[in-house]
Design an enzyme around this catalytic site. Structure first.
Site, PDB file in Angstrom:
ATOM      1  N   ASP A  64     -75.918 -17.040  34.219  1.00 20.63           N
ATOM      2  CA  ASP A  64     -74.515 -17.374  34.488  1.00 20.63           C
ATOM      3  C   ASP A  64     -74.292 -18.839  34.104  1.00 20.63           C
ATOM      4  O   ASP A  64     -75.226 -19.521  33.693  1.00 20.63           O
ATOM      5  CB  ASP A  64     -74.167 -17.090  35.953  1.00 20.63           C
ATOM      6  CG  ASP A  64     -74.946 -17.976  36.920  1.00 20.63           C
ATOM      7  OD1 ASP A  64     -75.694 -18.865  36.458  1.00 20.63           O
ATOM      8  OD2 ASP A  64     -74.813 -17.771  38.134  1.00 20.63           O
ATOM      9  N   ASP A 236     -73.595  -7.014  37.885  1.00 26.88           N
ATOM     10  CA  ASP A 236     -74.726  -7.657  38.564  1.00 26.88           C
ATOM     11  C   ASP A 236     -74.305  -7.834  40.001  1.00 26.88           C
ATOM     12  O   ASP A 236     -73.115  -7.986  40.288  1.00 26.88           O
ATOM     13  CB  ASP A 236     -75.051  -9.026  37.953  1.00 26.88           C
ATOM     14  CG  ASP A 236     -74.182 -10.126  38.547  1.00 26.88           C
ATOM     15  OD1 ASP A 236     -74.599 -10.745  39.545  1.00 26.88           O
ATOM     16  OD2 ASP A 236     -73.066 -10.351  38.038  1.00 26.88           O
ATOM     17  N   CYS A 274     -86.106  10.787  46.362  1.00 29.70           N
ATOM     18  CA  CYS A 274     -86.156   9.498  45.672  1.00 29.70           C
ATOM     19  C   CYS A 274     -87.550   9.338  45.069  1.00 29.70           C
ATOM     20  O   CYS A 274     -88.558   9.608  45.727  1.00 29.70           O
ATOM     21  CB  CYS A 274     -85.855   8.348  46.634  1.00 29.70           C
ATOM     22  SG  CYS A 274     -85.990   6.725  45.831  1.00 29.70           S
ATOM     23  N   CYS A 276     -88.963   6.520  44.033  1.00 32.14           N
ATOM     24  CA  CYS A 276     -89.487   5.147  44.076  1.00 32.14           C
ATOM     25  C   CYS A 276     -90.845   5.104  44.769  1.00 32.14           C
ATOM     26  O   CYS A 276     -91.216   6.014  45.511  1.00 32.14           O
ATOM     27  CB  CYS A 276     -88.495   4.202  44.755  1.00 32.14           C
ATOM     28  SG  CYS A 276     -88.596   4.137  46.550  1.00 32.14           S
ATOM     29  N   CYS A 279     -90.633   5.495  48.673  1.00 28.06           N
ATOM     30  CA  CYS A 279     -90.377   6.847  49.186  1.00 28.06           C
ATOM     31  C   CYS A 279     -91.530   7.799  48.886  1.00 28.06           C
ATOM     32  O   CYS A 279     -91.741   8.764  49.621  1.00 28.06           O
ATOM     33  CB  CYS A 279     -89.072   7.391  48.612  1.00 28.06           C
ATOM     34  SG  CYS A 279     -87.631   6.550  49.301  1.00 28.06           S
ATOM     35  N   HIS A 305     -86.935   0.199  46.954  1.00 29.50           N
ATOM     36  CA  HIS A 305     -86.114   1.411  47.113  1.00 29.50           C
ATOM     37  C   HIS A 305     -84.661   1.155  46.700  1.00 29.50           C
ATOM     38  O   HIS A 305     -84.080   1.942  45.946  1.00 29.50           O
ATOM     39  CB  HIS A 305     -86.160   1.937  48.551  1.00 29.50           C
ATOM     40  CG  HIS A 305     -85.119   2.992  48.774  1.00 29.50           C
ATOM     41  ND1 HIS A 305     -85.293   4.298  48.351  1.00 29.50           N
ATOM     42  CD2 HIS A 305     -83.857   2.919  49.263  1.00 29.50           C
ATOM     43  CE1 HIS A 305     -84.185   4.980  48.609  1.00 29.50           C
ATOM     44  NE2 HIS A 305     -83.296   4.172  49.159  1.00 29.50           N
TER      45      HIS A 305
END
Ligand SMILES: [Zn+2]
Length: 362
Positions: A64, A236, A274, A276, A279, A305
């Protein structure tokens, strides 16, 4: 095709490694010019081979302009036509940002996408917003002119607060400068959602369809759908990582707070289905224990997660666009996804249950 960039303020997405970022499907991350300029210093990062090498992230990075951070330093900064003088939030030392210096810093950092220096104004002070927008336009021209690297895509930032005519003027002015991409700034700063949607409805049709459109600082699941519906390509947001560190976990039914006593002996993963790491290996009960005990590993598992949740959602959104099923996917998702936190819903359910019991005389 729309994408979501996790926020890596200090050259790190808090608590997770670059390897974990790859695993959750991050393709692009955001670094903060203001923070990296102050610490460790953009010159230091340049000496060490630039931001990609410094943080060992070989994939795209966006920085930014520092505008938002500098203007947030209420009482510690002074704005003039040429730039902004401000005091560091770390040690009070005095610094100055101009459109030219901000481009120079971002060239030292070496991100793939860089931002014009813009003046952020309070959302509803029309006279101030108009002045700030016009200055942002003059600064955008200066940023364009001071750019020396040809391998960085410089995005213009559309400002204009909640005022349709100013937003349209800003979009027209900036597209006249022919940037390789356009950001929409000054939204999600406390205005009602309807106002944000109205601004997007005005701005996105005025931006060239073949250039990316980036909605800065926005990224809750419901905002992703509303933004994509209105032609946004890039988001973002600190939300998924920040709420994770407070025990707020995203699921298709809405956000749950893992600190809730109801999860104390819950052997299920945060979310069934999920994929991930968290999980696949751990229960809600374990995560609740770690978060309540303030264990660092808990913050990391929660962040993994939430990032996976948002990035997988973006992937599903992309697939639905290709399949022509986005509208139905959006309706189905938002029907299930509640913005009311889990514990409030649980309390409502318990109240309804006891009302029913009272009515039936139990
Ligand atoms: Zn998960």
């Amino acid at each position: 095709m729309p994408a979501f960039a996790p926020v890596g303020t200090q050259a790190t997405v808090k608590t997770v490694s670059p390897h974990e970022l790859e695993e959750v499907g991050a393709a692009l991350i955001l670094g903060n010019t203001y923070h990296l300029y102050l610490r460790p210093g953009s010159d230091t990062i340049a000496v060490l081979g630039g931001l990609h090498r410094f943080m060992s992230w070989p994939h795209p990075i966006l920085t930014d302009s520092g505008g938002f951070q500098v203007f947030s330093l209420e009482g510690l900064r002074e704005i003039d036509e040429d730039g902004v003088t401000f005091r560091s939030h770390i040690d009070g030392s005095q610094h100055r940002f101009t459109p030219e210096s901000v481009i120079d810093i971002q060239e030292s950092l070496g991100a793939d996408i860089v931002m014009c220096f813009d003046e952020c104004a309070p959302p509803d002070d029309r006279a101030y917003i108009e002045r700030a927008m016009e200055r942002t336009h003059r600064w955008a021209e200066r940023c364009r002119q001071s750019q020396t690297r040809s391998d960085q895509a410089l995005f213009g930032i559309v400002q204009g607060g909640i005022f349709p005519d100013l937003r349209a003027e800003s979009a027209r002015f900036l597209t006249g400068l022919d940037f390789p991409g356009y950001a929409i700034g000054g939204l999600s700063v406390g205005e009602p959602k309807e106002q944000m949607h109205a601004v997007l409805d005005i701005v996105t049709p005025l931006l060239p369809p073949d250039k990316p459109r980036y909605l800065m600082g926005v990224g809750s699941p419901e905002d992703l759908f509303e933004g994509v519906s209105r032609g946004i390509d890039l988001f973002d947001c600190v939300l998924p990582t920040r709420v994770a560190r407070n025990g707020g976990l995203l699921t298709c039914q809405g956000r749950i707070n893992i600190r809730n006593a109801g999860f104390a002996q819950d052997s299920a993963p945060i979310e069934d289905g999920c994929d991930c790491y968290t999980c696949r290996h751990f229960s809600r009960a374990y995560l609740r224990h770690l978060i309540k005990a303030n264990e660092v590993f808990g913050l990391r598992l929660a962040t993994v997660h939430n990032l996976r949740f948002v990035l997988r959602l973006m992937a599903e959104i992309r697939t639905s666009i290709l399949d022509g099923t986005f509208a139905r996917f959006k309706t189905d998702f938002l029907r299930e996804y509640r913005t009311v936190p889990y514990e409030v819903r649980e309390a409502q359910r318990a109240r309804r249950g006891s009302n029913r019991k009272q009515q039936s005389g139990a």
